[in-house]
Design a protein around this motif. Structure first.
Motif, short mmCIF file in Angstrom:
data_model
loop_
_atom_site.label_atom_id
_atom_site.label_comp_id
_atom_site.label_asym_id
_atom_site.label_seq_id
_atom_site.Cartn_x
_atom_site.Cartn_y
_atom_site.Cartn_z
N GLU A 172 0.82 -1.22 0.00
CA GLU A 172 0.00 0.00 0.00
C GLU A 172 0.85 1.26 0.00
O GLU A 172 0.33 2.37 0.02
CB GLU A 172 -0.95 0.02 1.21
N CYS A 220 -0.29 10.80 2.64
CA CYS A 220 -1.63 10.88 2.07
C CYS A 220 -1.89 12.32 1.64
O CYS A 220 -1.40 13.25 2.26
CB CYS A 220 -2.69 10.44 3.09
N LYS A 268 -9.20 13.03 3.95
CA LYS A 268 -10.16 12.10 3.34
C LYS A 268 -9.45 10.85 2.82
O LYS A 268 -9.91 9.73 3.07
CB LYS A 268 -10.91 12.80 2.20
N SER A 269 -8.33 11.03 2.14
CA SER A 269 -7.60 9.86 1.63
C SER A 269 -6.98 9.06 2.77
O SER A 269 -6.88 7.83 2.69
CB SER A 269 -6.52 10.28 0.63
N ASN A 301 -8.38 8.72 5.75
CA ASN A 301 -9.51 7.95 6.29
C ASN A 301 -9.82 6.74 5.41
O ASN A 301 -10.10 5.66 5.93
CB ASN A 301 -10.76 8.83 6.41
N LEU A 302 -9.76 6.92 4.11
CA LEU A 302 -9.98 5.79 3.20
C LEU A 302 -8.90 4.72 3.38
O LEU A 302 -9.20 3.52 3.35
CB LEU A 302 -10.02 6.27 1.75
N MET A 303 -7.67 5.15 3.59
CA MET A 303 -6.59 4.20 3.80
C MET A 303 -6.78 3.44 5.11
O MET A 303 -6.52 2.24 5.17
CB MET A 303 -5.24 4.92 3.78
N GLU A 304 -7.26 4.11 6.14
CA GLU A 304 -7.56 3.43 7.41
C GLU A 304 -8.60 2.34 7.20
O GLU A 304 -8.46 1.23 7.73
CB GLU A 304 -8.07 4.43 8.45
N LYS A 305 -9.63 2.65 6.44
CA LYS A 305 -10.67 1.66 6.16
C LYS A 305 -10.11 0.49 5.36
O LYS A 305 -10.46 -0.66 5.58
CB LYS A 305 -11.84 2.30 5.42
N ARG A 306 -9.21 0.80 4.43
CA ARG A 306 -8.57 -0.26 3.63
C ARG A 306 -7.71 -1.17 4.49
O ARG A 306 -7.69 -2.38 4.33
CB ARG A 306 -7.76 0.38 2.51
#
Length: 85
Positions: A30, A44, A48-49, A51-56
């Motif tokens: 990643e 990042c 927002k990106s 947060n998306l990476m945390e979810k990933r």
């Protein structure tokens, strides 16, 4: 913005070690870089990106252990001091 991932995963059984290796390899794939043992950082674009990476990361995290994340700005990250090393 930097996303820092810190983890402490069990490595007692062969399955635990396999989960550790898979998680570490997924972080590297990643785009994370190792800052120190069990601490990885990635740049990042914005919150927002990050947060998306945390979810990933949550999608490939093992069930056992402790995984924490921390978002810091570039200015905060660059103000890090090296005491030894």
């Amino acid at each position: 913005m930097r996303l820092m991932v810190m983890f402490d995963l069990p490595v007692e059984t062969s399955e635990d070690r396999r989960n550790y290796r898979k998680f570490r390899k997924a972080l590297l794939n990643e785009g994370f870089l190792m800052v120190q043992y069990s601490i990885y950082v990635r740049v990042c674009v914005d919150k927002k990106s990050a947060n998306l990476m945390e979810k990933r990361i949550a999608t490939f995290s093992p069930a056992n252990g402790l995984i924490q994340s921390l978002m810091v700005t570039e200015k905060q990250y660059n103000s890090m001091n090296f005491i030894v090393g």
